[in-house]
Design a protein around this motif. Structure first.
Motif, PDB file in Angstrom:
ATOM      1  N   GLU A 212       6.656 -10.623  24.547  1.00  0.00           N
ATOM      2  CA  GLU A 212       8.127 -10.593  24.657  1.00  0.00           C
ATOM      3  C   GLU A 212       9.021 -11.598  23.790  1.00  0.00           C
ATOM      4  O   GLU A 212       9.912 -11.298  23.311  1.00  0.00           O
ATOM      5  CB  GLU A 212       8.444 -11.099  26.191  1.00  0.00           C
ATOM      6  CG  GLU A 212       7.906 -10.077  27.196  1.00  0.00           C
ATOM      7  CD  GLU A 212       6.400 -10.092  27.548  1.00  0.00           C
ATOM      8  OE1 GLU A 212       5.738 -11.386  26.914  1.00  0.00           O
ATOM      9  OE2 GLU A 212       5.802  -9.206  28.271  1.00  0.00           O
ATOM     10  N   THR A 213       8.279 -12.601  23.406  1.00  0.00           N
ATOM     11  CA  THR A 213       9.094 -13.818  22.461  1.00  0.00           C
ATOM     12  C   THR A 213       9.067 -13.070  20.956  1.00  0.00           C
ATOM     13  O   THR A 213       9.876 -13.100  20.542  1.00  0.00           O
ATOM     14  CB  THR A 213       8.093 -14.863  22.701  1.00  0.00           C
ATOM     15  OG1 THR A 213       7.952 -15.433  23.823  1.00  0.00           O
ATOM     16  CG2 THR A 213       8.965 -16.048  21.826  1.00  0.00           C
ATOM     17  N   THR A 214       7.829 -12.689  20.246  1.00  0.00           N
ATOM     18  CA  THR A 214       7.680 -12.044  19.329  1.00  0.00           C
ATOM     19  C   THR A 214       8.864 -10.858  19.151  1.00  0.00           C
ATOM     20  O   THR A 214       9.289 -10.654  18.139  1.00  0.00           O
ATOM     21  CB  THR A 214       6.395 -11.675  18.855  1.00  0.00           C
ATOM     22  OG1 THR A 214       5.724 -10.936  19.735  1.00  0.00           O
ATOM     23  CG2 THR A 214       5.445 -12.948  18.873  1.00  0.00           C
ATOM     24  N   ASP A 215       8.746  -9.986  20.172  1.00  0.00           N
ATOM     25  CA  ASP A 215       9.627  -8.855  19.874  1.00  0.00           C
ATOM     26  C   ASP A 215      10.904  -9.273  19.856  1.00  0.00           C
ATOM     27  O   ASP A 215      11.900  -8.645  19.192  1.00  0.00           O
ATOM     28  CB  ASP A 215       9.326  -8.144  21.240  1.00  0.00           C
ATOM     29  CG  ASP A 215       8.062  -7.118  20.938  1.00  0.00           C
ATOM     30  OD1 ASP A 215       7.566  -7.096  19.978  1.00  0.00           O
ATOM     31  OD2 ASP A 215       7.790  -6.574  22.061  1.00  0.00           O
ATOM     32  N   ALA A 216      11.373 -10.342  20.728  1.00  0.00           N
ATOM     33  CA  ALA A 216      12.957 -10.791  20.821  1.00  0.00           C
ATOM     34  C   ALA A 216      13.182 -11.574  19.303  1.00  0.00           C
ATOM     35  O   ALA A 216      14.330 -11.209  18.733  1.00  0.00           O
ATOM     36  CB  ALA A 216      13.034 -12.096  21.784  1.00  0.00           C
ATOM     37  N   THR A 221      17.985  -9.497  20.540  1.00  0.00           N
ATOM     38  CA  THR A 221      18.283  -9.313  21.828  1.00  0.00           C
ATOM     39  C   THR A 221      19.920  -9.349  21.862  1.00  0.00           C
ATOM     40  O   THR A 221      20.403  -9.169  20.773  1.00  0.00           O
ATOM     41  CB  THR A 221      17.803 -10.496  22.704  1.00  0.00           C
ATOM     42  OG1 THR A 221      18.694 -11.780  22.275  1.00  0.00           O
ATOM     43  CG2 THR A 221      16.398 -10.713  22.912  1.00  0.00           C
ATOM     44  N   LYS A 222      20.458  -9.277  22.819  1.00  0.00           N
ATOM     45  CA  LYS A 222      21.894  -9.080  22.930  1.00  0.00           C
ATOM     46  C   LYS A 222      22.759 -10.304  22.469  1.00  0.00           C
ATOM     47  O   LYS A 222      23.872 -10.461  21.933  1.00  0.00           O
ATOM     48  CB  LYS A 222      22.578  -8.768  24.341  1.00  0.00           C
ATOM     49  CG  LYS A 222      22.126  -9.765  25.562  1.00  0.00           C
ATOM     50  CD  LYS A 222      22.556  -9.331  26.515  1.00  0.00           C
ATOM     51  CE  LYS A 222      22.537 -10.532  27.771  1.00  0.00           C
ATOM     52  NZ  LYS A 222      23.236  -9.794  28.991  1.00  0.00           N
ATOM     53  N   PHE A 224      20.751 -12.561  20.289  1.00  0.00           N
ATOM     54  CA  PHE A 224      20.129 -13.066  19.237  1.00  0.00           C
ATOM     55  C   PHE A 224      19.903 -11.928  18.053  1.00  0.00           C
ATOM     56  O   PHE A 224      19.454 -10.805  18.465  1.00  0.00           O
ATOM     57  CB  PHE A 224      18.740 -13.765  19.139  1.00  0.00           C
ATOM     58  CG  PHE A 224      18.275 -14.148  18.080  1.00  0.00           C
ATOM     59  CD1 PHE A 224      18.431 -15.381  17.269  1.00  0.00           C
ATOM     60  CD2 PHE A 224      16.933 -13.531  17.717  1.00  0.00           C
ATOM     61  CE1 PHE A 224      18.000 -15.802  16.161  1.00  0.00           C
ATOM     62  CE2 PHE A 224      16.300 -13.734  16.524  1.00  0.00           C
ATOM     63  CZ  PHE A 224      16.643 -15.073  15.727  1.00  0.00           C
ATOM     64  N   GLU A 225      20.367 -11.683  16.893  1.00  0.00           N
ATOM     65  CA  GLU A 225      20.189 -10.655  16.015  1.00  0.00           C
ATOM     66  C   GLU A 225      18.780 -10.241  15.489  1.00  0.00           C
ATOM     67  O   GLU A 225      18.642  -9.035  15.714  1.00  0.00           O
ATOM     68  CB  GLU A 225      20.925 -10.891  14.621  1.00  0.00           C
ATOM     69  CG  GLU A 225      21.113  -9.689  13.732  1.00  0.00           C
ATOM     70  CD  GLU A 225      21.563 -10.025  12.491  1.00  0.00           C
ATOM     71  OE1 GLU A 225      22.242  -9.188  11.811  1.00  0.00           O
ATOM     72  OE2 GLU A 225      21.781 -11.046  11.879  1.00  0.00           O
ATOM     73  N   GLY A 226      17.998 -10.935  15.368  1.00  0.00           N
ATOM     74  CA  GLY A 226      16.487 -10.719  15.165  1.00  0.00           C
ATOM     75  C   GLY A 226      16.327 -10.309  13.725  1.00  0.00           C
ATOM     76  O   GLY A 226      17.107 -10.438  12.889  1.00  0.00           O
ATOM     77  N   VAL A 227      14.943 -10.753  13.195  1.00  0.00           N
ATOM     78  CA  VAL A 227      14.718 -10.780  11.819  1.00  0.00           C
ATOM     79  C   VAL A 227      14.932  -9.508  11.317  1.00  0.00           C
ATOM     80  O   VAL A 227      15.665  -9.236  10.265  1.00  0.00           O
ATOM     81  CB  VAL A 227      13.146 -11.268  11.580  1.00  0.00           C
ATOM     82  CG1 VAL A 227      12.952 -11.278  10.299  1.00  0.00           C
ATOM     83  CG2 VAL A 227      12.982 -12.672  12.181  1.00  0.00           C
ATOM     84  N   ILE A 228      14.274  -8.506  11.878  1.00  0.00           N
ATOM     85  CA  ILE A 228      14.353  -7.075  11.180  1.00  0.00           C
ATOM     86  C   ILE A 228      15.589  -6.486  11.041  1.00  0.00           C
ATOM     87  O   ILE A 228      16.165  -5.948  10.217  1.00  0.00           O
ATOM     88  CB  ILE A 228      13.475  -6.059  11.823  1.00  0.00           C
ATOM     89  CG1 ILE A 228      11.936  -6.692  11.467  1.00  0.00           C
ATOM     90  CG2 ILE A 228      13.609  -4.541  11.648  1.00  0.00           C
ATOM     91  CD1 ILE A 228      10.806  -5.790  12.015  1.00  0.00           C
ATOM     92  N   PRO A 229      16.642  -6.561  12.290  1.00  0.00           N
ATOM     93  CA  PRO A 229      17.922  -5.943  12.276  1.00  0.00           C
ATOM     94  C   PRO A 229      18.647  -6.875  11.169  1.00  0.00           C
ATOM     95  O   PRO A 229      19.625  -6.222  10.286  1.00  0.00           O
ATOM     96  CB  PRO A 229      18.582  -6.276  13.735  1.00  0.00           C
ATOM     97  CG  PRO A 229      17.346  -6.293  14.448  1.00  0.00           C
ATOM     98  CD  PRO A 229      16.195  -6.912  13.696  1.00  0.00           C
ATOM     99  N   ASN A 230      18.334  -8.217  10.991  1.00  0.00           N
ATOM    100  CA  ASN A 230      19.120  -8.979   9.898  1.00  0.00           C
ATOM    101  C   ASN A 230      18.794  -8.329   8.538  1.00  0.00           C
ATOM    102  O   ASN A 230      19.622  -8.271   7.545  1.00  0.00           O
ATOM    103  CB  ASN A 230      18.760 -10.427  10.097  1.00  0.00           C
ATOM    104  CG  ASN A 230      19.222 -11.357   8.893  1.00  0.00           C
ATOM    105  OD1 ASN A 230      18.368 -11.605   8.107  1.00  0.00           O
ATOM    106  ND2 ASN A 230      20.314 -11.732   8.860  1.00  0.00           N
TER     107      ASN A 230
END
Length: 789
Positions: A212-216, A221-222, A224-230
């Motif tokens: 759950e942590t690595t996926d976030a 999440t709503k 936190f943008e996240g590495v891949i979306p960034n």
């Protein structure tokens, strides 16, 4: 529809209704006014029949269902005409949908009829079924998410975080490392924010964090943008080539989220035959597909319509079985097929055409075929011949040669020493001719001998692949002993290339050289610390332009250029080694830019190369050619055969060593400056091997070769084996994927996969010396090995 309604018991009172409103809020006064004006006097509102003399008042914020009553009648034999007219009106008002309510039906369930290609419950519709709906090459069938490709280029978590043993603090997120100061500061702050928000320890290995942590972290999440979306956002917005290139290194082709790799739109995948969609059928192997269509049971009109189609399908599948393609799935991408598989696919098409009086020409059709599968191919070729066709093969396979009706043997040597017909005729005429090298191997006058002694196997000093399960591999563990000549065998499609190329090579290359290429699925590889280098030697060209040649590839040309620069005349003129490069201006002929030939673009035809009129193919200008070494210009040296050049430079140790190696691998007949585009696959491979042999070895190198005997004569195979064993004698490990029995019998250790191809393969049948493999009755390889040991 009329026929179905008339099947209702005689005397039953029925009501024909047309739907107007389905599950919508509102008073719907305009709907009632419209049907009043059309002369209808009754409607069914939320399940209750009402009179339309006055417009009912509906609750504005409740969901309603409104059907207009078109007709009420009793089922009788003479009511068919009235029923026809009423049904036609119903379908017109209901836009292709109508209900029939029966008075006797206590459940209250209506009969629903629709003339549209749509689901009456949810309203989802589709076009009339046509063949183009089932083609991913057509916009009518292709998945809109990937345009029928089945995959799309996206950021790969495995590449974004290549080493899961590292912590976030240590730089596990490779894609967020080594940016400019401003960008790097932003990413470091993002990581701190994430750690604080989600209470994530930055010093803990990435692989030890909860999913759950690595996926976030990776997908966001709503809050936190996240590495891949960034990374996606930057990739879509940036126009900087350098940034695009770097971001591309973290991307790979991933299965389409819309169709999950099926390549077709949902409507097409919803159509099924015997509970299978067209994608599920395309996922079957040729053998499984043939079984499916043979056992498919259809009834009535379906059976009549499908009979000729099924006959054609079964015939074509049988043709592919006949040429040894039983293990390949129907939907396999053509770019993943080997040269031999692609050729056999085309051959199956020709066999199926049933043509007569055709001349078929095949170049090495047994490429990639196990001896067992070669027999199947041979039967297919004989069937072509027996139909009244001519079949011409360029082939080195002994079994195929022995079954030919007529043999033409070219030679006597290779390159400029060949080009003559040594002999031609039947097998007996070839074997009886003492001038034929092919004949000498066929009659065993000359043969590849078994090794006097096989090297000792130490399984404790080995590479071990654990949990190999990519493609058809069955979660197997395989040990590959080091410092020996090891051969991976098995019938076509048994999983050899998956094990060696997709898993072993990619995984070790990634560990040693930090490659971004993702290896096939497996748990781990043990023993990598025993090697410090991995080299894959294939038959791909050593270069793709006329500029590339054996001299440039082996780097011997750098030494020759330096030698010419040291001559007295060159020193007087101030020429350095760069003067003798045909890749830069100065000494080269500018008319052809140092190629010796010119490309002429032909409209509607392939490009042609013609000799340069200025330098006559010599590549250099006149003043450069005036400088000589032992009365030879630089162009004269490039025009020398390797064996002549070896003698010419015998006193220059560094040059002599490389040329001697090229000569030893049987390439003495080719020219130093011969264009790479004119070299065969076998010649290119031997140049690569010679280059490796001429280097100072550590004795800790793993060499991987996939089908190295492709296109090689018996004599060439003997030469190749000498080189491979010489590499092992230097302390290296040679791992070969091979079907050739001459190679198998000289190996120290064999890993035999199978027992069959495709889904029935992927297991280790036996591992050990050739003698041990030959004793295993379950091994197809063993059956053939017994004949040559």
């Amino acid at each position: 529809m009329i026929q179905r309604i008339m099947e209702i018991p005689q005397g039953t009172k029925i009501t024909l209704l047309a739907p107007l409103i389905k599950g919508k809020k509102g008073e719907h006064r305009e709907v009632f006014q419209s049907i009043q004006q059309k002369g209808f006097v009754r409607a069914r509102v939320d399940g209750e029949l009402i009179d339309l003399t006055t417009i009912p008042k509906l609750a504005r914020y409740k969901i309603h269902k409104i059907d207009v009553v078109v007709d009420r009648l009793i089922i009788k034999n003479d009511s068919k005409t009235r029923l026809y007219n009423s049904v036609e009106i119903c379908l017109k008002i209901g836009e292709g949908v109508m209900f029939v309510s029966q008075e006797r039906e206590k459940s209250g369930a209506d009969l629903l009829f629709s003339e549209r290609y749509a689901c009456p419950a949810c309203g989802s519709g589709y076009d009339e079924l046509t063949p183009r709906m089932f083609s991913f090459n057509s916009p009518y069938g292709a998945c809109p998410g990937c345009n029928g490709l089945g995959n799309s280029l996206d950021f790969d978590p495995e590449l974004v975080v290549p080493d899961k043993q590292k912590s976030i603090k240590e730089g596990a997120i490779d894609a967020w490392k080594h940016w400019g100061a401003l960008t790097q500061n932003h990413y470091d702050n993002q990581i701190k924010v994430f750690s604080k928000t989600f209470s994530v320890p930055l010093h803990k290995p990435f692989g030890a964090l909860a999913k759950e942590t690595t996926d976030a972290l990776l997908f966001g999440t709503k809050d936190f943008e996240g590495v891949i979306p960034n990374l996606r956002r930057i990739y879509e917005k940036t126009a900087t080539e350098r940034i695009l290139k770097r971001l591309s290194s973290y991307m790979s082709y991933r299965s389409c989220n819309t169709c999950n790799g099926a390549r077709l739109r949902v409507e097409s995948l919803s159509v099924k035959i015997d509970h299978k969609s067209i994608h599920e059928i395309m996922d079957l192997t040729i053998e499984e597909a043939l079984e499916f269509f043979i056992t498919l049971k259809l009834e009535g009109n379906q059976e009549i319509i499908a009979r000729p189609i099924l006959k054609e399908i079964q015939n074509r599948l049988r043709f592919m079985m006949d040429v040894g393609l039983h293990y390949i799935t129907l939907g396999r991408s053509s770019d993943s097929l080997s040269g031999g598989e692609a050729q056999r696919t085309r051959l199956a098409t020709q066999i199926g055409s049933g043509l007569v009086g055709v001349c078929y020409v095949l170049d090495e059709p047994t490429i990639g075929l196990h001896p067992r599968d070669s027999e199947r191919l041979l039967r297919a070729l004989k069937n072509l011949r027996d139909l009244g066709n001519t079949v011409i093969l360029v082939e080195h396979d002994e079994h195929t040669i022995r079954h030919a009706d007529y043999i033409i043997d070219l030679g006597p040597g290779a390159g400029e020493r060949g080009g003559s017909i040594v002999t031609c005729g039947t097998l007996c005429e070839i074997t009886d001719n003492p001038d034929s090298l092919t004949g000498q191997y066929l009659n065993q006058t000359v043969k590849i001998e078994l090794p006097a002694k096989r090297r000792r196997i130490n399984l404790r000093h080995a590479l071990e692949i654990k949990g190999a399960r990519a493609n058809n591999l069955k979660d197997i563990a395989v040990k590959i002993p080091l410092k020996i000549f090891c051969c991976v065998t098995g019938v076509s499609g048994s999983g050899k290339s998956t094990l060696v190329n997709d898993i072993l090579y990619r995984a070790i290359y990634k560990l040693l050289y930090d490659s971004h290429e993702v290896p096939g699925e497996h748990d781990t590889i043990v023993g990598v610390e025993h090697i410090d280098k991995i080299i894959e030697i294939d038959q791909s060209p050593i270069g793709r332009t006329p500029r590339s040649n054996p001299a440039t590839y082996t780097k011997v040309f750098d030494m020759i250029r330096s030698l010419f620069a040291q001559t007295p005349e060159a020193k007087v003129r101030g020429y350095n080694a760069g003067r003798y490069s045909f890749n830069i201006s100065g000494g080269r002929c500018e008319a052809c830019t140092g190629q010796g030939i010119k490309k002429v673009e032909m409209h509607f035809l392939p490009d042609m190369y013609v000799l340069c009129e200025e330098c006559k193919g010599k590549r250099y200008n006149k003043v450069t050619l005036e400088v000589t070494y032992k009365d030879k210009s630089i162009s004269d040296v490039l025009d020398m055969r390797i064996e002549d050049a070896h003698q010419f430079f015998k006193n220059i140790s560094k040059i002599e060593r490389i040329l001697r190696t090229l000569n030893d691998v049987g390439l003495g007949y080719i020219k130093l400056g011969q264009s790479s585009t004119t070299l065969s696959g076998g010649e290119s491979q031997r140049i690569k091997l010679a280059t490796e042999l001429s280097r100072q070895e550590t004795g800790r190198t793993l060499y991987i070769l996939d089908e190295p005997t492709t296109g090689l004569h018996f004599a060439d195979i003997q030469q190749l084996l000498k080189i491979l064993h010489r590499l092992v004698d230097m302390g290296n490990t040679v791992l070969v994927i091979e079907h050739n029995l001459e190679v198998m019998k000289t190996a120290d250790y064999i890993i035999d996969l199978g027992p069959e191809g495709g889904s029935r393969g992927g297991k280790v049948v036996e591992a050990g010396t050739p003698e041990k493999i030959a004793k295993n009755k379950l091994s197809y390889t063993g059956r053939f090995l017994r004949k040559v040991l």
